[in-house]
Scaffold this active site. Sequence first.
Site, mmCIF file in Angstrom:
data_model
loop_
_atom_site.group_PDB
_atom_site.id
_atom_site.type_symbol
_atom_site.label_atom_id
_atom_site.label_comp_id
_atom_site.label_asym_id
_atom_site.label_seq_id
_atom_site.Cartn_x
_atom_site.Cartn_y
_atom_site.Cartn_z
ATOM 1 N N LYS A 1 -28.372 -38.802 -22.329
ATOM 2 C CA LYS A 1 -28.209 -40.143 -21.761
ATOM 3 C C LYS A 1 -29.516 -40.638 -21.152
ATOM 4 C CE LYS A 1 -25.157 -42.544 -18.455
ATOM 5 N NZ LYS A 1 -24.057 -42.317 -17.473
ATOM 6 N N GLU B 1 -17.043 -39.405 -21.891
ATOM 7 C CA GLU B 1 -18.024 -38.798 -20.994
ATOM 8 C C GLU B 1 -17.301 -37.865 -20.025
ATOM 9 O OE1 GLU B 1 -21.760 -40.397 -18.296
ATOM 10 O OE2 GLU B 1 -19.895 -41.543 -18.293
ATOM 11 N N CYS C 1 -21.946 -44.091 -22.088
ATOM 12 C CA CYS C 1 -21.487 -44.898 -20.956
ATOM 13 C C CYS C 1 -22.442 -46.020 -20.538
ATOM 14 C CB CYS C 1 -21.165 -43.977 -19.785
ATOM 15 S SG CYS C 1 -20.088 -44.750 -18.536
#
Length: 307
Positions: free
Chosen positions: A147, A76, A188
């Site tokens: 995300k 990321e 993440c």
Amino acid sequence: MNAYSVSLDFTKPSLFTRITLSSQIPLTMATTVNKTVRVAAAQMTSVNDLMTNFATCSRLVQEAALAGAKLICFPENFSFVGDKEGESVKIAEPLDGPVMERYCSLARDSNIWLSLGGFQERFDDTHLCNTHVVIDDAGMIRDTYQKMHLFDVDVPGGSSYKESSFTVPGTKIVSVDSPVGRLGLTVCYDLRFPKIYQQLRFEQKAQVLLVPSAFTKVTGEAHWEILLRARAIETQCYVIAAAQAGKHNEKRESYGDTLIIDPWGTVVGRLPDRVSTGIVVADIDFSLIDSVRTKMPIDKQRVSIDL
């Protein structure tokens, strides 16, 4: 199952090609032609300089290509980590901008697929999307995932994060076929929400889950490896977790410990130094995926529970 790290020089990429499309590669491409295929995961300490980070990524790509990897996964925020509020939004670009143009050229010139997790994709003047981009070895964007779970957290020790203040969450779960199997895309903080991984495995038939990350030092020490191994075990997938590592600036430090984990939950790739810059390389063994899923057929034994 082989895993090791390498260190070599790089050559500068040149031209750019981009196309956005749904994957056209059949799932059987990797699993029936080759029973094993090599992948790499990169670890780095990104800073607030796009070209410095690109130089690091270029070197790591060449290391992976020369090691025989068909895919290299980056963490990321691979292209930029700001040290001031608002910097990431300021530098954010569309997918057809010059930053992604360079990475598409790099993939094509190096003849390797790239997983670029956490690209700052421009949304508007005050917001971005935290976008996971998969580029094939022809320099074409195969698919993107934005995300979904944003990091709004008070971390033990005093640090507070509010990713939603400048990031628009995604709404779509994404998988893409590749020479290393069907990839499930996440970023993440998604790691703490098992449902997305369950859907990738059981509904979208993922074989390899990608988790590009920038875990904090505190949360990484407590939860990083156990969460990754849990996702691998419960989905019977390989997990590739490329990580940011070390101090980016005076205010921000990432945990590191880039890992590749097999469907039984065994760590098969790990850098010898938790915070060093480098790559780890391992072989995806499709016969192991088949064996684990056949001997423990959880896809057939799942029970629907309505609360």
